[in-house]
Design a protein around this motif. Structure first.
Motif, PDB file in Angstrom:
ATOM      1  N   VAL A  35      -8.127   5.587   4.018  1.00  0.00           N
ATOM      2  CA  VAL A  35      -8.537   4.232   3.649  1.00  0.00           C
ATOM      3  C   VAL A  35      -8.718   3.429   4.927  1.00  0.00           C
ATOM      4  O   VAL A  35      -7.977   3.599   5.899  1.00  0.00           O
ATOM      5  CB  VAL A  35      -7.474   3.591   2.735  1.00  0.00           C
ATOM      6  N   HIS A  36      -9.712   2.540   4.940  1.00  0.00           N
ATOM      7  CA  HIS A  36     -10.046   1.810   6.159  1.00  0.00           C
ATOM      8  C   HIS A  36      -8.895   0.936   6.641  1.00  0.00           C
ATOM      9  O   HIS A  36      -8.136   0.368   5.849  1.00  0.00           O
ATOM     10  CB  HIS A  36     -11.286   0.935   5.921  1.00  0.00           C
ATOM     11  N   ASP A  37      -8.786   0.801   7.954  1.00  0.00           N
ATOM     12  CA  ASP A  37      -7.722   0.009   8.565  1.00  0.00           C
ATOM     13  C   ASP A  37      -7.775  -1.451   8.129  1.00  0.00           C
ATOM     14  O   ASP A  37      -6.744  -2.111   8.042  1.00  0.00           O
ATOM     15  CB  ASP A  37      -7.818   0.081  10.095  1.00  0.00           C
ATOM     16  N   ALA A  38      -8.974  -1.972   7.865  1.00  0.00           N
ATOM     17  CA  ALA A  38      -9.100  -3.383   7.484  1.00  0.00           C
ATOM     18  C   ALA A  38      -8.307  -3.680   6.214  1.00  0.00           C
ATOM     19  O   ALA A  38      -7.689  -4.742   6.094  1.00  0.00           O
ATOM     20  CB  ALA A  38     -10.577  -3.743   7.280  1.00  0.00           C
ATOM     21  N   LEU A  39      -8.312  -2.748   5.279  1.00  0.00           N
ATOM     22  CA  LEU A  39      -7.547  -2.934   4.046  1.00  0.00           C
ATOM     23  C   LEU A  39      -6.058  -2.732   4.308  1.00  0.00           C
ATOM     24  O   LEU A  39      -5.221  -3.503   3.839  1.00  0.00           O
ATOM     25  CB  LEU A  39      -8.042  -1.968   2.971  1.00  0.00           C
ATOM     26  N   LYS A  40      -5.723  -1.706   5.065  1.00  0.00           N
ATOM     27  CA  LYS A  40      -4.306  -1.431   5.341  1.00  0.00           C
ATOM     28  C   LYS A  40      -3.648  -2.579   6.097  1.00  0.00           C
ATOM     29  O   LYS A  40      -2.468  -2.884   5.885  1.00  0.00           O
ATOM     30  CB  LYS A  40      -4.165  -0.140   6.150  1.00  0.00           C
ATOM     31  N   ARG A  41      -4.386  -3.221   6.996  1.00  0.00           N
ATOM     32  CA  ARG A  41      -3.811  -4.307   7.797  1.00  0.00           C
ATOM     33  C   ARG A  41      -3.374  -5.478   6.944  1.00  0.00           C
ATOM     34  O   ARG A  41      -2.488  -6.232   7.332  1.00  0.00           O
ATOM     35  CB  ARG A  41      -4.832  -4.792   8.837  1.00  0.00           C
ATOM     36  N   ARG A  42      -3.978  -5.649   5.806  1.00  0.00           N
ATOM     37  CA  ARG A  42      -3.642  -6.762   4.925  1.00  0.00           C
ATOM     38  C   ARG A  42      -2.532  -6.414   3.937  1.00  0.00           C
ATOM     39  O   ARG A  42      -2.196  -7.212   3.062  1.00  0.00           O
ATOM     40  CB  ARG A  42      -4.888  -7.232   4.176  1.00  0.00           C
ATOM     41  N   CYS A  43      -1.995  -5.222   4.074  1.00  0.00           N
ATOM     42  CA  CYS A  43      -0.971  -4.747   3.142  1.00  0.00           C
ATOM     43  C   CYS A  43       0.320  -4.418   3.882  1.00  0.00           C
ATOM     44  O   CYS A  43       0.337  -4.226   5.092  1.00  0.00           O
ATOM     45  CB  CYS A  43      -1.445  -3.488   2.416  1.00  0.00           C
ATOM     46  N   LEU A  44       1.399  -4.370   3.127  1.00  0.00           N
ATOM     47  CA  LEU A  44       2.634  -3.762   3.609  1.00  0.00           C
ATOM     48  C   LEU A  44       2.560  -2.284   3.252  1.00  0.00           C
ATOM     49  O   LEU A  44       2.180  -1.934   2.135  1.00  0.00           O
ATOM     50  CB  LEU A  44       3.836  -4.428   2.946  1.00  0.00           C
ATOM     51  N   TYR A  45       2.922  -1.430   4.174  1.00  0.00           N
ATOM     52  CA  TYR A  45       2.704   0.011   4.003  1.00  0.00           C
ATOM     53  C   TYR A  45       4.003   0.716   3.654  1.00  0.00           C
ATOM     54  O   TYR A  45       5.067   0.421   4.201  1.00  0.00           O
ATOM     55  CB  TYR A  45       2.124   0.597   5.293  1.00  0.00           C
ATOM     56  N   HIS A  46       3.918   1.666   2.731  1.00  0.00           N
ATOM     57  CA  HIS A  46       5.084   2.497   2.419  1.00  0.00           C
ATOM     58  C   HIS A  46       4.626   3.916   2.116  1.00  0.00           C
ATOM     59  O   HIS A  46       3.743   4.132   1.283  1.00  0.00           O
ATOM     60  CB  HIS A  46       5.847   1.950   1.215  1.00  0.00           C
ATOM     61  N   PHE A  73       0.857  -1.187   0.000  1.00  0.00           N
ATOM     62  CA  PHE A  73       0.000   0.000   0.000  1.00  0.00           C
ATOM     63  C   PHE A  73       0.888   1.230   0.000  1.00  0.00           C
ATOM     64  O   PHE A  73       1.627   1.465   0.964  1.00  0.00           O
ATOM     65  CB  PHE A  73      -0.919  -0.015   1.226  1.00  0.00           C
ATOM     66  N   CYS A  74       0.857   2.005  -1.071  1.00  0.00           N
ATOM     67  CA  CYS A  74       1.730   3.164  -1.239  1.00  0.00           C
ATOM     68  C   CYS A  74       0.920   4.441  -1.085  1.00  0.00           C
ATOM     69  O   CYS A  74      -0.055   4.645  -1.809  1.00  0.00           O
ATOM     70  CB  CYS A  74       2.385   3.142  -2.620  1.00  0.00           C
ATOM     71  N   GLU A  75       1.337   5.269  -0.171  1.00  0.00           N
ATOM     72  CA  GLU A  75       0.610   6.501   0.101  1.00  0.00           C
ATOM     73  C   GLU A  75       1.566   7.688  -0.004  1.00  0.00           C
ATOM     74  O   GLU A  75       2.740   7.589   0.330  1.00  0.00           O
ATOM     75  CB  GLU A  75      -0.008   6.438   1.502  1.00  0.00           C
ATOM     76  N   GLY A  76       1.046   8.808  -0.486  1.00  0.00           N
ATOM     77  CA  GLY A  76       1.864  10.002  -0.611  1.00  0.00           C
ATOM     78  C   GLY A  76       1.208  10.992  -1.555  1.00  0.00           C
ATOM     79  O   GLY A  76       0.173  10.699  -2.169  1.00  0.00           O
ATOM     80  N   ASP A  77       1.803  12.154  -1.683  1.00  0.00           N
ATOM     81  CA  ASP A  77       1.266  13.181  -2.571  1.00  0.00           C
ATOM     82  C   ASP A  77       1.304  12.700  -4.015  1.00  0.00           C
ATOM     83  O   ASP A  77       2.094  11.828  -4.383  1.00  0.00           O
ATOM     84  CB  ASP A  77       2.062  14.481  -2.442  1.00  0.00           C
ATOM     85  N   ALA A  78       0.473  13.315  -4.842  1.00  0.00           N
ATOM     86  CA  ALA A  78       0.455  12.974  -6.258  1.00  0.00           C
ATOM     87  C   ALA A  78       1.790  13.348  -6.894  1.00  0.00           C
ATOM     88  O   ALA A  78       2.370  14.389  -6.583  1.00  0.00           O
ATOM     89  CB  ALA A  78      -0.684  13.714  -6.955  1.00  0.00           C
ATOM     90  N   GLY A  79       2.267  12.482  -7.778  1.00  0.00           N
ATOM     91  CA  GLY A  79       3.472  12.794  -8.531  1.00  0.00           C
ATOM     92  C   GLY A  79       4.780  12.430  -7.872  1.00  0.00           C
ATOM     93  O   GLY A  79       5.844  12.842  -8.336  1.00  0.00           O
ATOM     94  N   VAL A  80       4.749  11.636  -6.779  1.00  0.00           N
ATOM     95  CA  VAL A  80       5.998  11.297  -6.099  1.00  0.00           C
ATOM     96  C   VAL A  80       6.551   9.938  -6.527  1.00  0.00           C
ATOM     97  O   VAL A  80       7.621   9.530  -6.067  1.00  0.00           O
ATOM     98  CB  VAL A  80       5.830  11.316  -4.557  1.00  0.00           C
ATOM     99  N   GLY A  81       5.826   9.208  -7.404  1.00  0.00           N
ATOM    100  CA  GLY A  81       6.380   7.967  -7.944  1.00  0.00           C
ATOM    101  C   GLY A  81       5.693   6.693  -7.501  1.00  0.00           C
ATOM    102  O   GLY A  81       6.252   5.606  -7.676  1.00  0.00           O
ATOM    103  N   LYS A  82       4.497   6.778  -6.962  1.00  0.00           N
ATOM    104  CA  LYS A  82       3.805   5.566  -6.505  1.00  0.00           C
ATOM    105  C   LYS A  82       3.473   4.648  -7.684  1.00  0.00           C
ATOM    106  O   LYS A  82       3.702   3.437  -7.634  1.00  0.00           O
ATOM    107  CB  LYS A  82       2.528   5.959  -5.750  1.00  0.00           C
ATOM    108  N   THR A  83       2.913   5.230  -8.735  1.00  0.00           N
ATOM    109  CA  THR A  83       2.573   4.447  -9.914  1.00  0.00           C
ATOM    110  C   THR A  83       3.833   3.926 -10.590  1.00  0.00           C
ATOM    111  O   THR A  83       3.853   2.813 -11.128  1.00  0.00           O
ATOM    112  CB  THR A  83       1.756   5.298 -10.900  1.00  0.00           C
ATOM    113  N   GLU A 107     -14.235  -0.691  -1.574  1.00  0.00           N
ATOM    114  CA  GLU A 107     -13.081  -1.023  -0.752  1.00  0.00           C
ATOM    115  C   GLU A 107     -13.300  -2.361  -0.045  1.00  0.00           C
ATOM    116  O   GLU A 107     -12.394  -3.198   0.037  1.00  0.00           O
ATOM    117  CB  GLU A 107     -12.854   0.086   0.266  1.00  0.00           C
ATOM    118  N   ALA A 108     -14.519  -2.589   0.453  1.00  0.00           N
ATOM    119  CA  ALA A 108     -14.839  -3.856   1.121  1.00  0.00           C
ATOM    120  C   ALA A 108     -14.791  -5.015   0.131  1.00  0.00           C
ATOM    121  O   ALA A 108     -14.296  -6.106   0.442  1.00  0.00           O
ATOM    122  CB  ALA A 108     -16.221  -3.761   1.766  1.00  0.00           C
ATOM    123  N   PHE A 109     -15.299  -4.794  -1.072  1.00  0.00           N
ATOM    124  CA  PHE A 109     -15.254  -5.817  -2.112  1.00  0.00           C
ATOM    125  C   PHE A 109     -13.807  -6.171  -2.464  1.00  0.00           C
ATOM    126  O   PHE A 109     -13.438  -7.343  -2.589  1.00  0.00           O
ATOM    127  CB  PHE A 109     -16.002  -5.311  -3.349  1.00  0.00           C
TER     128      PHE A 109
END
Length: 262
Positions: A150-161, A8-18, A112-114
Protein backbone atom coordinates in the motif's frame (compact mmCIF):
# COMPACT_ATOMS: atom_id res chain seq x y z
CA UNK A 1 -9.35 7.92 18.79
CA UNK A 2 -8.34 11.30 20.22
CA UNK A 3 -6.10 11.88 17.22
CA UNK A 4 -8.88 10.81 14.79
CA UNK A 5 -6.31 8.74 12.94
CA UNK A 6 -7.11 5.47 11.16
CA UNK A 7 -5.29 2.35 12.31
CA UNK A 8 -3.66 0.37 9.52
CA UNK A 9 -3.51 -3.35 10.34
CA UNK A 10 -1.28 -5.59 8.28
CA UNK A 11 -0.59 -9.30 8.53
CA UNK A 12 -1.41 -12.72 7.15
CA UNK A 13 -5.03 -13.67 6.57
CA UNK A 14 -6.79 -15.08 9.60
CA UNK A 15 -4.69 -13.48 12.35
CA UNK A 16 -7.48 -11.25 13.72
CA UNK A 17 -7.31 -7.94 11.86
CA UNK A 18 -11.03 -7.87 11.13
CA UNK A 19 -11.75 -9.08 14.66
CA UNK A 20 -10.11 -5.91 15.98
CA UNK A 21 -12.71 -3.76 14.23
CA UNK A 22 -15.53 -5.94 15.59
CA UNK A 23 -14.12 -5.70 19.10
CA UNK A 24 -13.82 -1.92 18.84
CA UNK A 25 -17.42 -1.62 17.68
CA UNK A 26 -18.61 -3.82 20.55
CA UNK A 27 -16.56 -1.90 23.13
CA UNK A 28 -17.81 1.46 21.88
CA UNK A 29 -21.41 0.32 21.43
CA UNK A 30 -21.23 1.57 17.85
CA UNK A 31 -22.31 -0.06 14.59
CA UNK A 32 -19.61 -1.71 12.50
CA UNK A 33 -19.77 -0.52 8.88
CA UNK A 34 -17.71 -2.67 6.55
CA UNK A 35 -16.34 -1.86 3.13
CA UNK A 36 -14.97 -5.00 1.46
CA UNK A 37 -12.41 -3.94 -1.13
CA UNK A 38 -11.88 -5.82 -4.37
CA UNK A 39 -10.22 -5.29 -7.71
CA UNK A 40 -12.04 -2.60 -9.69
CA UNK A 41 -13.96 -1.09 -6.77
CA UNK A 42 -14.90 2.54 -7.43
CA UNK A 43 -16.45 5.52 -5.64
CA UNK A 44 -20.05 4.64 -6.58
CA UNK A 45 -19.68 1.26 -4.87
CA UNK A 46 -17.94 2.65 -1.80
CA UNK A 47 -19.40 6.13 -1.30
CA UNK A 48 -22.84 6.73 -2.78
CA UNK A 49 -25.01 6.17 -5.79
CA UNK A 50 -28.37 7.46 -7.02
CA UNK A 51 -31.40 5.19 -6.89
CA UNK A 52 -32.24 5.38 -10.60
CA UNK A 53 -35.33 3.10 -10.52
CA UNK A 54 -36.94 5.23 -7.79
CA UNK A 55 -36.00 8.42 -9.61
CA UNK A 56 -37.63 7.08 -12.78
CA UNK A 57 -40.79 6.12 -10.91
CA UNK A 58 -40.94 9.58 -9.36
CA UNK A 59 -40.49 11.19 -12.77
CA UNK A 60 -43.31 9.13 -14.27
CA UNK A 61 -45.58 9.93 -11.34
CA UNK A 62 -44.84 13.64 -11.73
CA UNK A 63 -45.56 13.48 -15.46
CA UNK A 64 -48.84 11.67 -14.78
CA UNK A 65 -49.76 14.42 -12.33
CA UNK A 66 -49.10 17.03 -14.99
CA UNK A 67 -45.96 18.52 -13.49
CA UNK A 68 -44.04 20.29 -16.28
CA UNK A 69 -41.64 22.49 -14.32
CA UNK A 70 -38.28 21.02 -15.38
CA UNK A 71 -36.27 22.83 -12.70
CA UNK A 72 -38.60 21.62 -9.97
CA UNK A 73 -38.46 18.06 -11.28
CA UNK A 74 -34.68 18.08 -11.38
CA UNK A 75 -34.53 19.37 -7.81
CA UNK A 76 -36.86 16.62 -6.66
CA UNK A 77 -34.99 13.89 -8.52
CA UNK A 78 -31.71 14.74 -6.81
CA UNK A 79 -33.15 14.91 -3.32
CA UNK A 80 -31.44 13.16 -0.39
CA UNK A 81 -34.18 10.51 -0.27
CA UNK A 82 -33.00 9.16 -3.64
CA UNK A 83 -29.37 8.92 -2.54
CA UNK A 84 -28.15 5.42 -1.71
CA UNK A 85 -25.48 5.66 0.99
CA UNK A 86 -22.68 3.14 0.52
CA UNK A 87 -20.36 2.20 3.44
CA UNK A 88 -18.12 5.29 3.36
CA UNK A 89 -20.98 7.80 3.31
CA UNK A 90 -22.92 5.74 5.84
CA UNK A 91 -19.93 5.90 8.20
CA UNK A 92 -19.69 9.70 7.83
CA UNK A 93 -23.40 10.08 8.62
CA UNK A 94 -23.50 7.64 11.54
CA UNK A 95 -22.18 8.89 14.88
CA UNK A 96 -20.52 7.08 16.46
CA UNK A 97 -19.46 4.34 14.10
CA UNK A 98 -16.54 2.05 13.34
CA UNK A 99 -15.57 1.90 9.68
CA UNK A 100 -13.73 -1.22 8.52
CA UNK A 101 -12.00 -0.88 5.16
CA UNK A 102 -11.16 -4.52 4.64
CA UNK A 103 -8.34 -5.74 2.39
CA UNK A 104 -7.35 -2.34 0.97
CA UNK A 105 -4.47 -4.11 -0.79
CA UNK A 106 -7.00 -5.64 -3.21
CA UNK A 107 -8.13 -2.22 -4.49
CA UNK A 108 -6.27 -0.31 -7.20
CA UNK A 109 -4.17 2.86 -6.93
CA UNK A 110 -6.99 5.18 -8.01
CA UNK A 111 -9.29 4.00 -5.26
CA UNK A 112 -6.50 4.24 -2.72
CA UNK A 113 -5.96 7.90 -3.69
CA UNK A 114 -9.69 8.59 -3.41
CA UNK A 115 -9.80 6.99 0.02
CA UNK A 116 -6.78 9.01 1.13
CA UNK A 117 -8.60 12.28 0.41
CA UNK A 118 -11.77 11.20 2.17
CA UNK A 119 -9.99 10.03 5.31
CA UNK A 120 -8.01 13.27 5.51
CA UNK A 121 -11.11 15.48 5.74
CA UNK A 122 -13.87 13.05 6.73
CA UNK A 123 -16.11 14.84 4.29
CA UNK A 124 -17.46 14.34 0.80
CA UNK A 125 -18.86 16.72 -1.79
CA UNK A 126 -21.92 15.58 -3.70
CA UNK A 127 -22.44 17.99 -6.62
CA UNK A 128 -26.23 17.92 -6.34
CA UNK A 129 -26.37 18.27 -2.54
CA UNK A 130 -23.18 20.01 -1.44
CA UNK A 131 -20.58 18.96 1.12
CA UNK A 132 -21.42 16.40 3.79
CA UNK A 133 -19.06 16.34 6.75
CA UNK A 134 -18.89 13.96 9.70
CA UNK A 135 -19.68 15.75 12.96
CA UNK A 136 -17.82 12.99 14.80
CA UNK A 137 -15.26 11.17 12.60
CA UNK A 138 -15.72 7.40 12.58
CA UNK A 139 -13.13 5.12 14.11
CA UNK A 140 -11.41 3.74 11.02
CA UNK A 141 -9.65 0.38 10.73
CA UNK A 142 -7.90 -0.52 7.47
CA UNK A 143 -6.65 -4.05 6.89
CA UNK A 144 -4.18 -5.49 4.40
CA UNK A 145 -3.03 -9.05 3.75
CA UNK A 146 0.01 -7.58 2.01
CA UNK A 147 -0.76 -9.03 -1.41
CA UNK A 148 0.76 -5.76 -2.62
CA UNK A 149 2.40 -2.80 -0.94
CA UNK A 150 0.00 0.00 0.00
CA UNK A 151 1.31 3.46 -0.87
CA UNK A 152 3.26 5.38 1.77
CA UNK A 153 0.91 8.37 1.44
CA UNK A 154 -1.93 6.34 2.94
CA UNK A 155 0.23 4.66 5.58
CA UNK A 156 1.61 8.01 6.76
CA UNK A 157 -1.87 9.13 7.72
CA UNK A 158 -2.48 6.01 9.79
CA UNK A 159 -1.22 4.41 12.95
CA UNK A 160 0.44 1.14 11.95
CA UNK A 161 0.13 -2.25 13.60
CA UNK A 162 1.54 -5.57 12.39
CA UNK A 163 -0.44 -8.67 13.36
CA UNK A 164 1.72 -11.74 13.85
CA UNK A 165 0.55 -15.26 14.57
CA UNK A 166 -0.02 -15.60 18.33
CA UNK A 167 1.97 -17.86 20.62
CA UNK A 168 0.54 -21.11 21.95
CA UNK A 169 -0.97 -19.75 25.19
CA UNK A 170 -2.68 -16.80 23.53
CA UNK A 171 -4.03 -18.85 20.63
CA UNK A 172 -5.40 -21.46 23.02
CA UNK A 173 -7.10 -18.73 25.05
CA UNK A 174 -8.73 -17.37 21.87
CA UNK A 175 -10.02 -20.82 20.88
CA UNK A 176 -11.39 -21.45 24.38
CA UNK A 177 -13.14 -18.08 24.40
CA UNK A 178 -14.66 -18.51 20.92
CA UNK A 179 -15.63 -22.16 21.47
CA UNK A 180 -16.39 -22.55 25.18
CA UNK A 181 -18.34 -25.76 24.55
CA UNK A 182 -15.41 -27.83 23.26
CA UNK A 183 -13.24 -29.90 25.55
CA UNK A 184 -10.07 -28.33 26.92
CA UNK A 185 -8.13 -31.35 25.66
CA UNK A 186 -9.36 -30.92 22.08
CA UNK A 187 -8.65 -27.17 22.04
CA UNK A 188 -5.11 -27.75 23.33
CA UNK A 189 -4.37 -30.52 20.84
CA UNK A 190 -5.62 -28.58 17.82
CA UNK A 191 -3.68 -25.49 18.86
CA UNK A 192 -0.57 -27.67 19.22
CA UNK A 193 -1.02 -29.08 15.72
CA UNK A 194 -1.61 -25.67 14.15
CA UNK A 195 1.49 -24.24 15.82
CA UNK A 196 3.47 -27.18 14.40
CA UNK A 197 2.00 -26.70 10.91
CA UNK A 198 3.07 -23.05 10.89
CA UNK A 199 6.68 -24.13 11.33
CA UNK A 200 6.48 -26.00 8.01
CA UNK A 201 7.16 -24.45 4.62
CA UNK A 202 3.49 -24.11 3.64
CA UNK A 203 2.02 -22.08 0.79
CA UNK A 204 -0.56 -20.66 3.19
CA UNK A 205 0.16 -21.06 6.92
CA UNK A 206 -3.09 -21.36 8.89
CA UNK A 207 -4.33 -18.39 10.88
CA UNK A 208 -6.26 -18.29 14.14
CA UNK A 209 -9.49 -18.40 12.14
CA UNK A 210 -8.46 -21.80 10.75
CA UNK A 211 -7.57 -23.05 14.25
CA UNK A 212 -11.11 -22.20 15.34
CA UNK A 213 -12.57 -23.82 12.20
CA UNK A 214 -10.60 -27.03 12.74
CA UNK A 215 -11.59 -27.26 16.40
CA UNK A 216 -15.23 -26.61 15.54
CA UNK A 217 -15.18 -29.25 12.77
CA UNK A 218 -13.73 -31.88 15.11
CA UNK A 219 -16.25 -31.01 17.80
CA UNK A 220 -19.05 -31.35 15.24
CA UNK A 221 -17.83 -34.91 14.61
CA UNK A 222 -18.21 -35.60 18.33
CA UNK A 223 -14.49 -35.62 19.11
CA UNK A 224 -13.31 -34.66 22.59
CA UNK A 225 -9.71 -35.25 21.56
CA UNK A 226 -7.88 -35.81 18.31
CA UNK A 227 -5.51 -38.51 17.06
CA UNK A 228 -3.29 -38.51 13.96
CA UNK A 229 -5.85 -40.36 11.81
CA UNK A 230 -8.68 -37.94 12.63
CA UNK A 231 -6.37 -34.96 12.16
CA UNK A 232 -5.40 -36.08 8.64
CA UNK A 233 -9.05 -36.76 7.74
CA UNK A 234 -10.04 -33.20 8.67
CA UNK A 235 -7.06 -31.25 7.30
CA UNK A 236 -9.39 -29.54 4.80
CA UNK A 237 -10.69 -27.45 7.69
CA UNK A 238 -7.33 -25.83 8.28
CA UNK A 239 -5.33 -26.09 5.03
CA UNK A 240 -6.61 -24.84 1.68
CA UNK A 241 -3.96 -25.98 -0.81
CA UNK A 242 -3.40 -29.53 -2.01
CA UNK A 243 0.36 -29.21 -1.58
CA UNK A 244 -0.07 -28.08 2.03
CA UNK A 245 -2.45 -30.96 2.80
CA UNK A 246 0.00 -33.47 1.31
CA UNK A 247 2.90 -32.01 3.30
CA UNK A 248 0.89 -32.08 6.54
CA UNK A 249 -0.34 -35.62 5.91
CA UNK A 250 3.28 -36.71 5.60
CA UNK A 251 4.19 -35.34 9.05
CA UNK A 252 4.25 -37.50 12.14
CA UNK A 253 1.28 -35.78 13.79
CA UNK A 254 1.10 -38.47 16.47
CA UNK A 255 4.64 -37.54 17.55
CA UNK A 256 3.67 -33.85 17.67
CA UNK A 257 0.74 -34.62 19.94
CA UNK A 258 2.81 -36.99 22.07
CA UNK A 259 5.55 -34.38 22.52
CA UNK A 260 3.02 -31.83 23.72
CA UNK A 261 1.49 -34.34 26.10
CA UNK A 262 4.89 -35.14 27.53
Amino acid sequence: MRLHRPIFCEGDAGVGKTALASALAEALGAPLIRLQCHEGIDASQALYDWDFPRQLLHLRAAEAAGVTDAERLEGELYDRRFLVARPLLKALETQPSVLLVDEIDRADDEFEAFLLELLSEFSVTIPELGTLRAEVPPVVVLTSNRTREVHDALKRRCLYHWFDHPGFARELAIVRQRLPGVSARLAEQVTTLVQALRSQDLLKPPGVAETIDWTEALAALGASEVDAELAVATLGSVLKYREDVERAAGLDLAAVLAARGA
